[in-house]
Scaffold this active site. Structure first.
Site, PDB file in Angstrom:
ATOM      1  N   GLU A 128       0.846  -1.242  -0.040  1.00  0.00           N
ATOM      2  CA  GLU A 128       0.036   0.175  -0.124  1.00  0.00           C
ATOM      3  C   GLU A 128       0.918   1.260  -0.164  1.00  0.00           C
ATOM      4  O   GLU A 128       0.604   2.128  -0.617  1.00  0.00           O
ATOM      5  CB  GLU A 128      -0.702   0.008   1.292  1.00  0.00           C
ATOM      6  CG  GLU A 128      -1.943   1.237   1.261  1.00  0.00           C
ATOM      7  CD  GLU A 128      -2.675   1.472   2.703  1.00  0.00           C
ATOM      8  OE1 GLU A 128      -2.901   0.412   3.218  1.00  0.00           O
ATOM      9  OE2 GLU A 128      -2.463   2.699   2.924  1.00  0.00           O
ATOM     10  N   SER A 224       0.174  -9.711   6.902  1.00  0.00           N
ATOM     11  CA  SER A 224      -0.987  -8.806   7.250  1.00  0.00           C
ATOM     12  C   SER A 224      -0.559  -7.498   8.213  1.00  0.00           C
ATOM     13  O   SER A 224      -0.427  -7.680   9.246  1.00  0.00           O
ATOM     14  CB  SER A 224      -2.323  -9.227   7.808  1.00  0.00           C
ATOM     15  OG  SER A 224      -3.118  -8.601   8.106  1.00  0.00           O
TER      16      SER A 224
END
Ligand code: SF4
Length: 309
Positions: A128, A224
């Site tokens: 991201e 994650s």
């Protein structure tokens, strides 16, 4: 041995992850196999394996996608350079970027257009962050810690702004933004940082869980960001990471899951804990999320035309 299980609420899938998975599943249904997916659609092996079995092909390199194929961009978002490469290679694309990540991209472009330098608070190397940095590469400074703030060298302190990765620790981010404000009093800070509702809610829920449980299990993938931040928050608030030997002394065990973790994995962990002696299972009260993001317009159109009237 017997102990109680406490389940955090909310936990697991967020609206952005739900949407990303639905986009790949619908693309497979409407366009057939294969559907290429750039990067893991969400950071969870179970989800990725499941979609792979249905015909999705995952790759981090668009050069591996045959010309003319359909490629889905993951929930984490992409830089304009990746989008341009897809166009150059004449790929058909579907964008599963979470709308909350897109919002950060739009803010980055707006600040860059208005002549601001941007401090991006995030983790180096996270996909991201790479996508967001790519929206104004010549104007971005990445900061990971409070210590990084002291080392920042900016061109013009009066035209400085801050953006954040969506899945950070709410408390760490607050500290970094405080340090930025102290060093650069004129820095423009959005009214609310970019930490998303799902990250915020899951971290609040794990604090409550850590307060009530002897230790907390976080179900999620090591890659994650969301799940790792939950582990950190649980530790800071007094809970320990799992060691099966600790089950012996525990009376209450808390369970939660990152935003990319399917509920069926949480239930599988609960099942295992039941076999090890868990008796009562209590789902703690928490925020009702009810958030839903619309699918991309082209997919909705395709879906409508494929539905018999
Ligand atoms: Fe979107 Fe937040 Fe979910 Fe990431 S964690 S996909 S930003 S809702």
């Amino acid at each position: 041995m017997s102990f109680d299980l406490l389940l955090a609420s909310p936990r697991g899938f967020c609206a952005g992850v739900d949407r990303a998975i639905e986009i790949v599943e619908l693309a497979l249904e409407l366009y057939g196999k294969p559907v290429y997916v750039r990067h893991e659609i969400v950071h969870n092996r179970h989800v990725v394996d499941d979609l792979r079995a249905k015909g999705a092909i995952f790759t981090d390199d668009l050069a591996e996608v045959p010309e003319g194929s359909l490629v889905v961009f993951s929930a984490h978002g992409i830089s304009p350079a990746v989008r341009a490469e897809a166009e150059r290679r004449k790929l058909r694309t579907l964008d599963a970027t979470c709308p909350l990540v897109t919002k950060v991209h739009v803010e980055a472009m707006r600040y860059a257009r208005d002549g601001y330098e941007i401090v991006l608070v995030g983790h180096r190397g996270h996909v991201e962050v790479d996508g967001t940095l790519g929206h104004a590469p010549e104007r971005m400074h990445l900061v990971e810690t409070v210590e990084d703030v002291a080392k920042l060298a900016v061109r013009d302190e009066s035209r400085l702004s801050v953006l954040t990765q969506t899945t950070l620790s709410v408390d760490d981010t607050r500290e970094i933004i405080t340090a930025l404000r102290a060093r650069f009093p004129a820095i423009r800070v959005p009214g609310k940082d970019d930490i998303c509702y799902a990250t915020q809610n899951r971290q609040n829920a794990v604090k409550e869980l850590a307060r009530r449980a002897d230790f907390v299990l976080v179900v999620g993938a090591p890659s994650s960001s969301n799940s790792n931040r939950l582990v950190e928050v649980a530790r800071v608030h007094g809970a320990r990471a799992i060691d099966p030997r600790w089950l012996a002394g525990a009376t209450r065990i808390g369970v939660t899951a990152g935003a990319s973790t399917p509920e069926l994995l949480v239930q599988a962990v609960c099942e295992r804990l039941r076999a090890l002696g868990a008796t009562a299972v209590e789902s703690l009260p928490g925020v009702e999320e009810g958030v839903h993001f619309a699918l991309p317009a082209e997919l909705r159109r395709e879906q409508r035309s494929a539905t018999p009237t």
